[in-house]
Design a protein around this motif. Sequence first.
Motif, PDB file in Angstrom:
ATOM      1  N   LEU A 121       0.907  -1.201   0.174  1.00  0.00           N
ATOM      2  CA  LEU A 121      -0.171  -0.156  -0.305  1.00  0.00           C
ATOM      3  C   LEU A 121       0.808   1.152  -0.066  1.00  0.00           C
ATOM      4  CD1 LEU A 121      -2.709  -1.208   2.353  1.00  0.00           C
ATOM      5  CD2 LEU A 121      -3.080  -0.586   0.109  1.00  0.00           C
ATOM      6  N   THR A 122       2.095   1.319   0.460  1.00  0.00           N
ATOM      7  CA  THR A 122       2.944   2.385   0.373  1.00  0.00           C
ATOM      8  C   THR A 122       3.823   2.546  -0.432  1.00  0.00           C
ATOM      9  OG1 THR A 122       4.403   1.462   2.070  1.00  0.00           O
ATOM     10  CG2 THR A 122       2.676   2.654   3.116  1.00  0.00           C
ATOM     11  N   LEU A 123       4.251   1.344  -1.028  1.00  0.00           N
ATOM     12  CA  LEU A 123       5.110   1.469  -2.302  1.00  0.00           C
ATOM     13  C   LEU A 123       4.674   1.319  -3.626  1.00  0.00           C
ATOM     14  CD1 LEU A 123       8.089  -0.887  -0.629  1.00  0.00           C
ATOM     15  CD2 LEU A 123       8.052   1.603  -0.626  1.00  0.00           C
ATOM     16  N   GLN A 124       3.486   0.981  -3.935  1.00  0.00           N
ATOM     17  CA  GLN A 124       2.806   0.550  -5.189  1.00  0.00           C
ATOM     18  C   GLN A 124       1.991   1.385  -5.423  1.00  0.00           C
ATOM     19  OE1 GLN A 124       4.020  -1.852  -6.816  1.00  0.00           O
ATOM     20  NE2 GLN A 124       3.051  -1.742  -8.761  1.00  0.00           N
ATOM     21  N   ASP A 125       2.006   2.356  -6.594  1.00  0.00           N
ATOM     22  CA  ASP A 125       1.174   3.417  -6.841  1.00  0.00           C
ATOM     23  C   ASP A 125      -0.265   2.916  -7.468  1.00  0.00           C
ATOM     24  OD1 ASP A 125       2.990   5.584  -6.340  1.00  0.00           O
ATOM     25  OD2 ASP A 125       3.838   5.610  -8.371  1.00  0.00           O
ATOM     26  N   GLY A 126      -1.049   3.336  -7.298  1.00  0.00           N
ATOM     27  CA  GLY A 126      -2.772   3.232  -7.468  1.00  0.00           C
ATOM     28  C   GLY A 126      -3.648   4.051  -7.417  1.00  0.00           C
ATOM     29  N   THR A 127      -4.742   3.563  -7.198  1.00  0.00           N
ATOM     30  CA  THR A 127      -6.196   4.492  -6.816  1.00  0.00           C
ATOM     31  C   THR A 127      -6.085   4.753  -5.430  1.00  0.00           C
ATOM     32  OG1 THR A 127      -7.522   2.523  -6.798  1.00  0.00           O
ATOM     33  CG2 THR A 127      -7.346   3.627  -8.821  1.00  0.00           C
ATOM     34  N   HIS A 128      -5.334   4.155  -4.575  1.00  0.00           N
ATOM     35  CA  HIS A 128      -5.413   4.432  -3.167  1.00  0.00           C
ATOM     36  C   HIS A 128      -4.424   5.621  -2.840  1.00  0.00           C
ATOM     37  CE1 HIS A 128      -1.812   2.186  -4.150  1.00  0.00           C
ATOM     38  NE2 HIS A 128      -1.056   2.346  -2.689  1.00  0.00           N
ATOM     39  N   ASP A 129      -4.640   5.737  -1.485  1.00  0.00           N
ATOM     40  CA  ASP A 129      -3.778   6.857  -0.734  1.00  0.00           C
ATOM     41  C   ASP A 129      -2.753   6.387  -0.461  1.00  0.00           C
ATOM     42  OD1 ASP A 129      -3.086   9.400  -0.006  1.00  0.00           O
ATOM     43  OD2 ASP A 129      -4.443   9.545   1.560  1.00  0.00           O
ATOM     44  N   ASN A 130      -1.333   6.343  -0.928  1.00  0.00           N
ATOM     45  CA  ASN A 130      -0.099   6.013  -0.486  1.00  0.00           C
ATOM     46  C   ASN A 130       0.518   7.056  -0.164  1.00  0.00           C
ATOM     47  OD1 ASN A 130      -0.038   6.687  -3.197  1.00  0.00           O
ATOM     48  ND2 ASN A 130       1.783   5.266  -3.746  1.00  0.00           N
ATOM     49  N   LYS A 131       0.582   7.338   1.418  1.00  0.00           N
ATOM     50  CA  LYS A 131       0.948   8.496   1.906  1.00  0.00           C
ATOM     51  C   LYS A 131       2.161   8.726   2.061  1.00  0.00           C
ATOM     52  CE  LYS A 131      -3.220   9.089   5.023  1.00  0.00           C
ATOM     53  NZ  LYS A 131      -3.430   9.337   6.291  1.00  0.00           N
ATOM     54  N   HIS A 132       2.681  10.085   1.770  1.00  0.00           N
ATOM     55  CA  HIS A 132       4.350  10.153   1.988  1.00  0.00           C
ATOM     56  C   HIS A 132       4.870   9.695   3.367  1.00  0.00           C
ATOM     57  CE1 HIS A 132       8.219  12.250   2.420  1.00  0.00           C
ATOM     58  NE2 HIS A 132       7.575  13.208   2.978  1.00  0.00           N
TER      59      HIS A 132
END
Length: 278
Positions: free
Chosen positions: A154-165
């Motif tokens: 969830l944090t390293l893979q881009d997509g439609t979710h909110d992968n926060k800095h």
Amino acid sequence: MEDVSKLLRLEMEQCAILIYQVAAHSADELHDHQGFYQISIPLNGSPRMECNGEIRKVTGDQRLVLSPGYRHRHYAGEEASRMMLLFFKESFLRGVEEERLGKPASSIEFVPWAEGATDMFRRLAEHSVLQTMARPLSELEQQETELELARLLLTLQDGTHDNKHEDRSLLISHPGLRRAVDFLYEKSSENIQLDMVADAAGLSKYHLIRLFRAQLGQTPAQYIANLRVNKAIQLLQKTKLDITAIAFEAGFGSLGTFERVFKRRTGHCPSQFRQRQD
């Protein structure tokens, strides 16, 4: 010899780890997984992987991330290709995202093609597999492994979710590297030179690149490109800006560069990606 061999499988409650081999000059069946996400990571050989009709060679620190329903297969070349496959239940991953954000999460669709930080997934999965060779994992150990794998995805893979800095920064242990990442997030839409990043980090350019490769599995340039693609994804989803405006707003120097980099990362041109969200 069978074309496909399942050499090892670790089943947990919410996730599974599979070591999967395709014989030379062979491929598995074109298929999809309903209700599951999958990560395909090459271990040896030079496999080609197919996702929704697009075929690419995946080597080294690259990976293919499949959302539920994505049609895919794996091909081996002159030698057998061994891969690590990681599976996540869709309901589990959505639950982790909702807990992480503190609010309901809609369905998640990941950018399928990725490079950088793949070794973080590989090491964590291999550690869990090696542990089970000595003794079965306890329920707590399984849960910790599943949550850590989900957090990485969830944090390293881009997509439609909110992968926060903020979540990504927690993965970085070196303070200079964290300063560099903070600088890139703040300036990603601007014209960035390596000297500027090194100055912000308080590191030499050589040391900076070495740290990026060691801890993030990619170069500063690759990291910046990923940031810009992720910003473009958000703009495509949440605004009505035209494609050219989004290209420059995200920090790309030209429309052609934007379209080329975006398709390489996502498997779709920007206009196709926007249509898929409608």
